[in-house]
Design a protein around this motif. Structure first.
Motif, PDB file in Angstrom:
ATOM      1  N   SER A 192       0.832  -1.198   0.000  1.00  0.00           N
ATOM      2  CA  SER A 192       0.000   0.000   0.000  1.00  0.00           C
ATOM      3  C   SER A 192       0.871   1.254   0.000  1.00  0.00           C
ATOM      4  CB  SER A 192      -0.908  -0.007   1.231  1.00  0.00           C
ATOM      5  OG  SER A 192      -1.718   1.144   1.258  1.00  0.00           O
ATOM      6  N   HIS A 193       0.550   2.176  -0.895  1.00  0.00           N
ATOM      7  CA  HIS A 193       1.336   3.405  -0.996  1.00  0.00           C
ATOM      8  C   HIS A 193       0.530   4.467  -1.737  1.00  0.00           C
ATOM      9  CE1 HIS A 193       1.983   1.490  -4.902  1.00  0.00           C
ATOM     10  NE2 HIS A 193       2.227   2.705  -5.383  1.00  0.00           N
ATOM     11  N   GLU A 194       0.919   5.725  -1.578  1.00  0.00           N
ATOM     12  CA  GLU A 194       0.316   6.829  -2.314  1.00  0.00           C
ATOM     13  C   GLU A 194       1.432   7.723  -2.829  1.00  0.00           C
ATOM     14  OE1 GLU A 194      -2.685   9.006  -0.313  1.00  0.00           O
ATOM     15  OE2 GLU A 194      -3.855   7.243   0.275  1.00  0.00           O
ATOM     16  N   ASN A 195       1.385   8.013  -4.122  1.00  0.00           N
ATOM     17  CA  ASN A 195       2.378   8.885  -4.735  1.00  0.00           C
ATOM     18  C   ASN A 195       1.709  10.162  -5.215  1.00  0.00           C
ATOM     19  OD1 ASN A 195       4.607   7.045  -4.508  1.00  0.00           O
ATOM     20  ND2 ASN A 195       3.730   5.864  -6.202  1.00  0.00           N
ATOM     21  N   ALA A 196       2.266  11.296  -4.833  1.00  0.00           N
ATOM     22  CA  ALA A 196       1.702  12.575  -5.257  1.00  0.00           C
ATOM     23  C   ALA A 196       1.811  12.756  -6.770  1.00  0.00           C
ATOM     24  CB  ALA A 196       2.414  13.721  -4.538  1.00  0.00           C
ATOM     25  N   VAL A 197       2.889  12.236  -7.346  1.00  0.00           N
ATOM     26  CA  VAL A 197       3.107  12.270  -8.787  1.00  0.00           C
ATOM     27  C   VAL A 197       3.170  10.833  -9.278  1.00  0.00           C
ATOM     28  CG1 VAL A 197       4.713  12.920 -10.629  1.00  0.00           C
ATOM     29  CG2 VAL A 197       4.337  14.463  -8.695  1.00  0.00           C
ATOM     30  N   THR A 198       2.525  10.527 -10.396  1.00  0.00           N
ATOM     31  CA  THR A 198       2.492   9.165 -10.924  1.00  0.00           C
ATOM     32  C   THR A 198       3.916   8.670 -11.203  1.00  0.00           C
ATOM     33  OG1 THR A 198       0.375   9.627 -11.969  1.00  0.00           O
ATOM     34  CG2 THR A 198       1.537   7.649 -12.685  1.00  0.00           C
ATOM     35  N   GLN A 199       4.199   7.487 -10.688  1.00  0.00           N
ATOM     36  CA  GLN A 199       5.524   6.895 -10.830  1.00  0.00           C
ATOM     37  C   GLN A 199       5.472   5.763 -11.865  1.00  0.00           C
ATOM     38  OE1 GLN A 199       8.217   8.231  -8.738  1.00  0.00           O
ATOM     39  NE2 GLN A 199       6.543   9.721  -8.543  1.00  0.00           N
ATOM     40  N   PRO A 270       6.762  -2.639  -6.111  1.00  0.00           N
ATOM     41  CA  PRO A 270       5.414  -2.360  -5.590  1.00  0.00           C
ATOM     42  C   PRO A 270       5.161  -0.910  -5.199  1.00  0.00           C
ATOM     43  CG  PRO A 270       6.334  -4.345  -4.596  1.00  0.00           C
ATOM     44  CD  PRO A 270       7.454  -3.681  -5.333  1.00  0.00           C
ATOM     45  N   PHE A 271       6.201  -0.094  -5.087  1.00  0.00           N
ATOM     46  CA  PHE A 271       6.026   1.293  -4.669  1.00  0.00           C
ATOM     47  C   PHE A 271       5.713   2.230  -5.835  1.00  0.00           C
ATOM     48  CE2 PHE A 271       8.611  -0.702  -1.383  1.00  0.00           C
ATOM     49  CZ  PHE A 271       7.919  -0.336  -0.238  1.00  0.00           C
ATOM     50  N   PHE A 272       5.607   1.666  -7.045  1.00  0.00           N
ATOM     51  CA  PHE A 272       5.327   2.479  -8.223  1.00  0.00           C
ATOM     52  C   PHE A 272       3.872   2.289  -8.660  1.00  0.00           C
ATOM     53  CE2 PHE A 272       9.841   1.586  -8.079  1.00  0.00           C
ATOM     54  CZ  PHE A 272      10.354   2.867  -8.097  1.00  0.00           C
ATOM     55  N   ASP A 273       3.483   2.954  -9.727  1.00  0.00           N
ATOM     56  CA  ASP A 273       2.074   2.963 -10.140  1.00  0.00           C
ATOM     57  C   ASP A 273       1.821   2.277 -11.481  1.00  0.00           C
ATOM     58  OD1 ASP A 273       1.238   4.680  -7.905  1.00  0.00           O
ATOM     59  OD2 ASP A 273       2.416   6.220  -8.933  1.00  0.00           O
ATOM     60  N   VAL A 274       2.736   2.454 -12.422  1.00  0.00           N
ATOM     61  CA  VAL A 274       2.538   1.962 -13.788  1.00  0.00           C
ATOM     62  C   VAL A 274       3.805   1.270 -14.261  1.00  0.00           C
ATOM     63  CG1 VAL A 274       2.067   2.595 -16.190  1.00  0.00           C
ATOM     64  CG2 VAL A 274       0.946   3.851 -14.315  1.00  0.00           C
ATOM     65  N   PHE A 275       3.646   0.076 -14.818  1.00  0.00           N
ATOM     66  CA  PHE A 275       4.770  -0.585 -15.488  1.00  0.00           C
ATOM     67  C   PHE A 275       4.606  -0.420 -16.984  1.00  0.00           C
ATOM     68  CE2 PHE A 275       6.873  -3.956 -17.754  1.00  0.00           C
ATOM     69  CZ  PHE A 275       8.148  -3.878 -17.211  1.00  0.00           C
ATOM     70  N   VAL A 276       5.656   0.031 -17.656  1.00  0.00           N
ATOM     71  CA  VAL A 276       5.573   0.257 -19.100  1.00  0.00           C
ATOM     72  C   VAL A 276       6.829  -0.280 -19.772  1.00  0.00           C
ATOM     73  CG1 VAL A 276       6.444   2.627 -18.755  1.00  0.00           C
ATOM     74  CG2 VAL A 276       5.355   1.996 -20.920  1.00  0.00           C
ATOM     75  N   LEU A 277       6.628  -1.017 -20.862  1.00  0.00           N
ATOM     76  CA  LEU A 277       7.757  -1.541 -21.636  1.00  0.00           C
ATOM     77  C   LEU A 277       7.307  -1.736 -23.082  1.00  0.00           C
ATOM     78  CD1 LEU A 277      10.677  -2.544 -21.688  1.00  0.00           C
ATOM     79  CD2 LEU A 277       9.840  -4.818 -21.088  1.00  0.00           C
ATOM     80  N   PRO A 278       7.756  -0.871 -24.002  1.00  0.00           N
ATOM     81  CA  PRO A 278       7.324  -0.962 -25.406  1.00  0.00           C
ATOM     82  C   PRO A 278       8.247  -1.843 -26.253  1.00  0.00           C
ATOM     83  CG  PRO A 278       8.495   1.094 -25.070  1.00  0.00           C
ATOM     84  CD  PRO A 278       8.525   0.369 -23.750  1.00  0.00           C
TER      85      PRO A 278
END
Length: 375
Positions: A192-199, A270-278
């Motif tokens: 569980s975490h909250e980030n002010a800016v999307t990580q 787990p402390f981030f919000d979005v995983f991206v890999l193109p």
């Protein structure tokens, strides 16, 4: 039953198969099975001297090619090391690399051999600009699929798309069983975490095949649209300096953190919000399942095993490869709408637990091993 898991890389190396097999071993041992791991140490170089012969093609026609000669020497080294280290019989050998598979069958012809083909080495080399499509290195590596079919008692691979990729190069693709990689929920879990800016986070080798140049251009577009974010890049590789220079050129220096190599990124993810890999190609894409189990929203390209893991708009977002604009639009959706991001992450986690659990892999492998066990 005593089973040998024959790897190429040592199990402490990063990556889907190398990091997964020790956990498979642990589960089987807890079930009362005997299982050992074997691999070629990096220090073993140019030790093997025995001549190499394949059943389905003549590799000597490629002699003098630097890459092929290195591959054949590595095969010889694997033979030398195996003879040095393995002194007892096994009921079944499960190999996870063409060299490991072919060497084991050469040295232990009466032991049933199952081979999992995890990725297309030749495709990665082409995308990374190391070899040319249709060149001698490509032809040599593609010929190995037929050799594996001739030597293995059972072939496995990790996705339907990769089975289709192999199909033109073997005689009976319908006999290949697909067992996607599996992951331990105790190892990959949300925090569980909250980030002010999307990580945003990506985890990969820094090579052209992973499409990180496309990601940086998409992030530059995202910034131009006024959406704040931080992109965390975990991994190292030959194009790191090139990517760092591109980040500066695109005015992303303050928005990106390059971490370099990390042995256990799952402790960080787990402390981030979005995983991206193109990625430009991916046989399976283990890191997507790992990120899903950590409750990250997934954004990937519609290629290979990624497209089998992600149902666009349901448990993640898919975009065409080589398309920074489409990637920027997908990222904009998850950066600007936390509720939508949460919905995707939850659905992704549910699918990963159901389809890519380590327990499911253990159950499927048990059936393969029991079926292959000598009477």
């Amino acid at each position: 039953m005593n089973i040998l898991q024959a790897l190429f890389f040592p199990p402490e190396q990063p990556g889907g198969v190398s990091s997964m097999i020790p956990y498979i071993q642990d589960r089987f041992i807890k079930l009362g099975w005997q299982m050992e791991l074997f691999s070629l140490p990096k220090r073993v170089r140019s030790k093997g001297q025995e001549e190499v012969q394949f059943e389905t093609f003549d590799h000597t026609v490629y002699s003098g090619n630097t890459m092929v000669d290195k591959y054949i020497q590595t095969y010889k080294d694997y033979v030398w090391w195996t003879k040095m280290r393995i002194k007892k019989p096994y009921d079944i050998i499960h190999a996870h690399h063409p060299i490991a598979a072919l060497v084991m069958k050469q040295l232990f012809p009466d032991t049933p051999l199952v081979v999992t083909i995890h990725s297309s080495y030749e495709r990665e080399l082409i995308l990374n600009g190391k070899i040319k499509e249709g060149g001698p290195e490509h032809l040599f590596l593609m010929s190995l699929y037929g050799e594996l079919e001739a030597k293995a008692d059972h072939l496995l691979t990790v996705s339907e798309s990769f089975r289709s990729y192999i199909a033109p190069h073997i005689n009976h693709p319908e006999k290949i069983k697909v067992i996607p990689n599996g992951f331990d929920e105790k190892r990959f879990k949300p925090i569980s975490h909250e980030n002010a800016v999307t990580q945003l986070i990506t985890v990969c080798r820094l090579v052209p095949a992973k499409g990180l140049d496309v990601l940086l251009h998409a992030c530059a577009e995202l910034k131009r649209r006024g959406h704040p974010f931080v992109l965390h890049i975990i991994g190292d590789g030959p194009i790191r300096e090139e990517l760092e220079a591109l980040a500066v050129e695109l005015d992303l220096y303050d928005d990106i953190i390059f971490y370099g190599y990390m042995l256990h990124p799952e402790e960080f993810m787990p402390f981030f919000d979005v995983f991206v890999l193109p990625s430009r190609a991916e046989a399976f894409g283990s890191v997507f399942a790992e990120a899903a189990l950590c409750w990250l929203a997934l954004v990937g390209t519609n290629v290979g095993g990624i497209a089998e893991q992600i149902e666009d708009g349901i448990n993640g977002l898919l975009v065409p490869p080589e398309n920074p604009e489409a990637l920027a639009e997908a990222l904009e959706k998850v950066v600007t709408d936390p509720a939508y991001r949460y919905h995707l992450a939850r659905a992704g986690s549910e699918k990963a637990k159901k389809v890519y659990s380590l327990s499911r892999v253990i159950s499927q492998l048990k059936k393969v091993y029991v079926h292959m066990k000598p009477e």
